[in-house]
Design a protein around this motif. Structure first.
Motif, PDB file in Angstrom:
ATOM      1  N   LYS A 107       4.696   7.470 -11.707  1.00 43.50           N
ATOM      2  CA  LYS A 107       3.757   8.593 -11.804  1.00 43.50           C
ATOM      3  C   LYS A 107       3.020   8.819 -10.488  1.00 43.50           C
ATOM      4  O   LYS A 107       2.615   9.938 -10.178  1.00 43.50           O
ATOM      5  N   HIS A 108       2.870   7.751  -9.728  1.00 43.72           N
ATOM      6  CA  HIS A 108       2.161   7.841  -8.448  1.00 43.72           C
ATOM      7  C   HIS A 108       3.038   8.449  -7.351  1.00 43.72           C
ATOM      8  O   HIS A 108       2.531   8.796  -6.284  1.00 43.72           O
ATOM      9  N   GLY A 109       4.376   8.540  -7.620  1.00 48.32           N
ATOM     10  CA  GLY A 109       5.211   9.261  -6.666  1.00 48.32           C
ATOM     11  C   GLY A 109       6.370   8.514  -6.041  1.00 48.32           C
ATOM     12  O   GLY A 109       6.868   8.915  -4.995  1.00 48.32           O
ATOM     13  N   MET A 110       6.812   7.401  -6.672  1.00 45.57           N
ATOM     14  CA  MET A 110       7.975   6.710  -6.120  1.00 45.57           C
ATOM     15  C   MET A 110       9.067   6.593  -7.179  1.00 45.57           C
ATOM     16  O   MET A 110       8.789   6.561  -8.385  1.00 45.57           O
ATOM     17  N   SER A 111      10.308   6.563  -6.731  1.00 44.16           N
ATOM     18  CA  SER A 111      11.439   6.466  -7.650  1.00 44.16           C
ATOM     19  C   SER A 111      12.512   5.595  -7.022  1.00 44.16           C
ATOM     20  O   SER A 111      12.732   5.646  -5.810  1.00 44.16           O
ATOM     21  N   LEU A 112      13.194   4.807  -7.861  1.00 35.81           N
ATOM     22  CA  LEU A 112      14.191   3.842  -7.401  1.00 35.81           C
ATOM     23  C   LEU A 112      15.547   4.142  -8.019  1.00 35.81           C
ATOM     24  O   LEU A 112      15.658   4.324  -9.225  1.00 35.81           O
ATOM     25  N   VAL A 113      16.579   4.194  -7.168  1.00 35.70           N
ATOM     26  CA  VAL A 113      17.970   4.234  -7.640  1.00 35.70           C
ATOM     27  C   VAL A 113      18.511   2.823  -7.471  1.00 35.70           C
ATOM     28  O   VAL A 113      18.721   2.347  -6.357  1.00 35.70           O
ATOM     29  N   MET A 114      18.733   2.152  -8.589  1.00 39.01           N
ATOM     30  CA  MET A 114      19.086   0.737  -8.554  1.00 39.01           C
ATOM     31  C   MET A 114      20.530   0.526  -8.118  1.00 39.01           C
ATOM     32  O   MET A 114      21.383   1.413  -8.235  1.00 39.01           O
ATOM     33  N   GLU A 115      20.798  -0.661  -7.628  1.00 41.33           N
ATOM     34  CA  GLU A 115      22.164  -1.044  -7.279  1.00 41.33           C
ATOM     35  C   GLU A 115      23.056  -0.967  -8.520  1.00 41.33           C
ATOM     36  O   GLU A 115      22.668  -1.411  -9.607  1.00 41.33           O
ATOM     37  N   GLY A 116      24.240  -0.382  -8.366  1.00 40.02           N
ATOM     38  CA  GLY A 116      25.148  -0.264  -9.505  1.00 40.02           C
ATOM     39  C   GLY A 116      24.940   0.983 -10.343  1.00 40.02           C
ATOM     40  O   GLY A 116      25.569   1.152 -11.388  1.00 40.02           O
ATOM     41  N   ARG A 117      24.000   1.848  -9.936  1.00 35.12           N
ATOM     42  CA  ARG A 117      23.775   3.180 -10.501  1.00 35.12           C
ATOM     43  C   ARG A 117      23.079   3.166 -11.857  1.00 35.12           C
ATOM     44  O   ARG A 117      22.095   3.839 -12.057  1.00 35.12           O
ATOM     45  N   HIS A 118      23.598   2.427 -12.856  1.00 34.11           N
ATOM     46  CA  HIS A 118      22.919   2.294 -14.155  1.00 34.11           C
ATOM     47  C   HIS A 118      22.602   3.643 -14.810  1.00 34.11           C
ATOM     48  O   HIS A 118      21.478   3.869 -15.260  1.00 34.11           O
ATOM     49  N   VAL A 139       0.851  -1.182   0.000  1.00 34.67           N
ATOM     50  CA  VAL A 139       0.000   0.000   0.000  1.00 34.67           C
ATOM     51  C   VAL A 139       0.888   1.234   0.000  1.00 34.67           C
ATOM     52  O   VAL A 139       1.775   1.377   0.853  1.00 34.67           O
ATOM     53  N   PHE A 140       0.651   2.128  -0.966  1.00 37.01           N
ATOM     54  CA  PHE A 140       1.423   3.364  -1.076  1.00 37.01           C
ATOM     55  C   PHE A 140       0.461   4.540  -1.104  1.00 37.01           C
ATOM     56  O   PHE A 140      -0.410   4.623  -1.959  1.00 37.01           O
ATOM     57  N   LYS A 141       0.594   5.422  -0.140  1.00 39.07           N
ATOM     58  CA  LYS A 141      -0.297   6.578  -0.009  1.00 39.07           C
ATOM     59  C   LYS A 141      -1.767   6.140  -0.005  1.00 39.07           C
ATOM     60  O   LYS A 141      -2.597   6.682  -0.742  1.00 39.07           O
ATOM     61  N   ASP A 142      -2.053   5.125   0.803  1.00 41.96           N
ATOM     62  CA  ASP A 142      -3.413   4.606   1.006  1.00 41.96           C
ATOM     63  C   ASP A 142      -4.012   3.947  -0.232  1.00 41.96           C
ATOM     64  O   ASP A 142      -5.225   3.722  -0.289  1.00 41.96           O
ATOM     65  N   GLN A 143      -3.200   3.619  -1.211  1.00 43.52           N
ATOM     66  CA  GLN A 143      -3.691   2.947  -2.410  1.00 43.52           C
ATOM     67  C   GLN A 143      -2.964   1.620  -2.588  1.00 43.52           C
ATOM     68  O   GLN A 143      -1.731   1.564  -2.506  1.00 43.52           O
ATOM     69  N   HIS A 144      -3.711   0.548  -2.840  1.00 41.53           N
ATOM     70  CA  HIS A 144      -3.105  -0.751  -3.082  1.00 41.53           C
ATOM     71  C   HIS A 144      -2.423  -0.741  -4.450  1.00 41.53           C
ATOM     72  O   HIS A 144      -3.065  -0.495  -5.470  1.00 41.53           O
ATOM     73  N   ILE A 145      -1.113  -1.010  -4.455  1.00 40.46           N
ATOM     74  CA  ILE A 145      -0.353  -0.971  -5.706  1.00 40.46           C
ATOM     75  C   ILE A 145       0.261  -2.328  -6.030  1.00 40.46           C
ATOM     76  O   ILE A 145       1.115  -2.422  -6.917  1.00 40.46           O
ATOM     77  N   THR A 146      -0.172  -3.377  -5.344  1.00 40.19           N
ATOM     78  CA  THR A 146       0.446  -4.689  -5.491  1.00 40.19           C
ATOM     79  C   THR A 146       0.488  -5.135  -6.947  1.00 40.19           C
ATOM     80  O   THR A 146       1.465  -5.744  -7.385  1.00 40.19           O
TER      81      THR A 146
END
Length: 262
Positions: free
Chosen positions: A81-92, A65-72
């Motif tokens: 677009k919903h507001g999360m961002s990932l910096v992956m291992e190894g930078r890429h 659940v992210f910001k009260d919304q099920h995102i499974t």
């Protein structure tokens, strides 16, 4: 902001990696998820960011659940677009593009006027990137590439920034600098951060709350300050055992029992 409730992840329909994992990330806080290689830390981030299908993985039980919304079952672009961002291992980073082009690529979800303001914000936080904006990313040092990867992630204006092993392959002084930037981003912008790390000492220095993970499960959690003082965490993750010198076999057996958190 983020809640994982009894999440189970299986790869190739047979390999169970996460075994009923539950954790939460409060808004405007930094949370550290710690553990050794193979504990399931990166799989946790892939489950949250929606990248499991690309590696034949699947959330088979539990909910995210992210910001009260099920995102499974939400796909990865929608989660950005919903507001999360990932910096992956190894930078890429995109090695054939310049620093400026890498940053613009991170703003694909935003309008041109918005991305221009975001670019200024990233250059303000990372002056080194501003000075080298025309340099090709493939010629940057490891620390500079990590700054660029974080800056590119910020270009989507996330509310939750996830970092997968940001200290990997970096010299100690650069690790300190990178974690300093993360702490400053949290303090000055209110950005919520979930950081996955093997460098437990550095992660717990900047985090508000921490989780210890082993074999796909959370085995210990608490305020980061408490975890730093926990004798088991000191022994197995910070290298600060209470006793100096070589330990006897009986002591080793005792420590193994403790490490299982029994």
């Amino acid at each position: 902001m983020l809640v994982l409730n009894n999440v189970e992840v299986i790869y190739d329909d047979v390999i169970l990696v996460l075994r009923g994992l539950s954790l939460s990330v409060p808004e405007h806080k930094i949370v550290a998820l710690l553990g050794s290689n193979g504990a399931g830390k990166s799989t946790t981030l892939k489950a949250v960011s929606g990248l499991l299908p690309s590696e034949r993985g699947e959330v088979t039980d539990g909910s995210i659940v992210f910001k009260d919304q099920h995102i499974t079952r939400m796909d990865a672009p929608a989660r950005v677009k919903h507001g999360m961002s990932l910096v992956m291992e190894g930078r890429h980073v995109f090695e054939h593009l310049t620093i400026a082009e890498n940053l613009v690529a991170g703003a694909y979800t935003r309008s041109g006027k918005e991305s221009a303001a975001d670019l200024d914000m990233v250059y303000e936080f990372f002056p080194k990137l501003a000075d080298m904006r025309a340099r090709v990313a493939g010629y940057l040092s490891g620390g500079e590439q990590q700054m660029l990867a974080i800056g590119r992630a910020l270009m989507s204006r996330p509310q939750l920034l996830m970092l997968d092993e940001p200290s990997l392959g970096l010299a100690p002084l650069l690790v300190q600098e990178i974690f300093g930037y993360v702490k400053r981003l949290n303090a000055e912008t209110g950005l919520t951060v979930l950081v996955i790390e093997q460098n437990a000492r550095r992660a717990l220095e900047i985090a508000d709350h921490g989780y210890i993970m082993e074999q796909g499960r959370i085995v210990l959690e608490g305020p980061a300050a408490d975890l730093r003082e926990n004798p088991d965490v000191k022994e197995f993750y910070l290298g600060l055992g209470d006793e100096g010198g070589r330990k006897s076999f009986r002591d080793v057996k005792h420590y193994k029992r403790r490490k299982r958190w029994l």
